[in-house]
Design a protein around this motif. Sequence first.
Motif, short mmCIF file in Angstrom:
data_model
loop_
_atom_site.label_atom_id
_atom_site.label_comp_id
_atom_site.label_asym_id
_atom_site.label_seq_id
_atom_site.Cartn_x
_atom_site.Cartn_y
_atom_site.Cartn_z
N GLU A 77 -43.65 36.70 38.25
CA GLU A 77 -42.35 37.12 38.78
C GLU A 77 -42.50 37.86 40.10
OE1 GLU A 77 -39.68 37.57 34.71
OE2 GLU A 77 -40.64 39.35 35.57
N TYR A 98 -46.79 37.77 28.88
CA TYR A 98 -46.02 38.40 29.97
C TYR A 98 -46.78 39.58 30.55
CZ TYR A 98 -42.17 40.27 32.65
OH TYR A 98 -41.40 40.74 33.68
N ARG A 113 -41.95 36.63 22.00
CA ARG A 113 -41.10 37.09 23.09
C ARG A 113 -41.87 37.10 24.42
NH1 ARG A 113 -38.75 41.06 20.39
NH2 ARG A 113 -40.26 42.61 21.05
N GLN A 116 -42.23 33.43 25.56
CA GLN A 116 -40.95 32.89 26.02
C GLN A 116 -40.57 33.46 27.38
OE1 GLN A 116 -39.14 30.40 24.54
NE2 GLN A 116 -38.03 30.45 26.49
N ARG A 117 -40.81 34.74 27.57
CA ARG A 117 -40.45 35.38 28.84
C ARG A 117 -41.28 34.80 29.98
NH1 ARG A 117 -40.03 41.96 29.78
NH2 ARG A 117 -39.02 41.86 31.84
N SER A 119 -42.65 31.78 29.98
CA SER A 119 -42.16 30.41 30.16
C SER A 119 -40.91 30.39 31.03
CB SER A 119 -41.87 29.77 28.80
OG SER A 119 -41.31 28.48 28.95
N ASP A 120 -40.00 31.33 30.78
CA ASP A 120 -38.77 31.42 31.58
C ASP A 120 -39.08 31.71 33.04
OD1 ASP A 120 -37.32 30.98 29.27
OD2 ASP A 120 -36.82 33.09 28.95
N PHE A 123 -40.49 28.55 34.63
CA PHE A 123 -39.41 27.56 34.76
C PHE A 123 -38.49 27.90 35.92
CE2 PHE A 123 -35.13 26.03 33.73
CZ PHE A 123 -35.38 24.68 33.61
N ALA A 124 -38.21 29.18 36.10
CA ALA A 124 -37.32 29.60 37.19
C ALA A 124 -37.91 29.28 38.55
CB ALA A 124 -37.04 31.10 37.07
N ARG A 129 -41.19 23.74 32.36
CA ARG A 129 -41.77 24.70 31.43
C ARG A 129 -43.22 24.34 31.14
NH1 ARG A 129 -38.41 28.37 29.58
NH2 ARG A 129 -36.15 27.99 29.75
#
Length: 460
Positions: A77, A98, A113, A116-117, A119-120, A123-124, A129
Amino acid sequence: MDRLVWWLLSLVTLYDFIPGLISRVFGFRVFRRGRAEREIAITFDDGPNPLYTPQLLDLLKKHDAKATFFVVGAKAEKHPDIIKRMYDEGHSLGIHNYVHRSNWIMSPRTVKRQVQRTSDAIFAITGRRPIYYRPPWGILNLFDFSLLRHYQIVLWSGMFGDWKVKPGAETLYRKMRKQLAPGEVFVLHDCGTTFGADEEAPAHMLLALERILQDGDRMGLRYVGIGELMEITETMKADEKERKTQGGQAAAARRKTGPGKRLVVAVWMLWEKLFHVLFRLKPIDNGQFMHYRIIRYSGPELAMDGGVRLKRGDRLLEMHFDNGKMYEIGMNAKSSVHVAIRVIREVQHALPSLAKEIRRIDKEGRIKGLYGVSTINRGAEGLGFETFALPKGIFSFLTQRYLKLLMSIIHPEGGGRVRKHSDTIEPRCIVMSRERALAWESGEKPAEISEAYRAKRPNL
């Protein structure tokens, strides 16, 4: 008190140590090492790092090497430009939680969690994914196998302590050089800010890696993403299995090729030559395996990946396998699976030439893609094709009869096998968009094709 301690130790053993043992020692539900003739996978954990990861990407690009990056979501991120560069340059992306925290000290819900975070976040940035997962330190807990069943867990066959400065570039190089061989999965680290690591350690890793890449180039090795190494491994295992289990059956079938079948084959080969003349087929790669012609599509509208729609009247390059070559493959194959593997390999070899031919004959961009009809369509998705059922009608009926007759001629086990499985031998349209076909022009399988294919098969 003693009983409480015993229960706690038992719980820790069940939750932490046993899953780690069965995954790392026995390879349960994880991929650790592949089988290949030339390919090797180098993977990187803990990044991205704004200083070292761009240097690493420059080095990989210099040697035309592909790698797999297991990234930490929080760092992804912070540095989306680096993640985007990884993706754009054909590298594979995986999840490394994460934050870099062991699954042993997190609850199953927290691990899920974290994954998934991350992966998000990926993906963004990329629009795709990830399907690969490596837990920090390679440590799994009891529930990871079920909660993360949609991900391919990847460990490694070679670890070299490169997260510390102490070994130095020379020692790292010698360790890696000893294990440099096809099928290996190396784990290295492009970030040294993780707990227990040295911040300057990636600088030594880069020096050692440059020498390893040079050695690999001299040895004829190919550095590939983890997905491609897994595909090659699956193919080689299937090939070996078929050789062992059905080699005798195929040999017996070849011995049964009598004068009647030889006559049928001779007539068929005459028809093959006439067919080429009547429909003006042109050869690809000197006609060793494939010929083509340009047609107008006449079937129902097809929706393909990437938003491409194939409509009636669109121009297509129609592929035709050389039946003489197909007969040769069938007579030397061990089984139907072996036939399919050989055909897929031949098609893969021909795709760069097809891409160059499209570019040569169609500078205006009017050809919409590649098209063919075949009963040997299993595995075509792995090359970037999409398959569609033939629309019901006279064409479908005649095509099915024609291709079943062809299969009975070229099949290593003869017509009996075809009759036995006639309900499962289904001719299908195989189609590839122009953009995807042209991506083969360099001669290497485009990374996005491997990833797209695996995304449809998440439980491998």
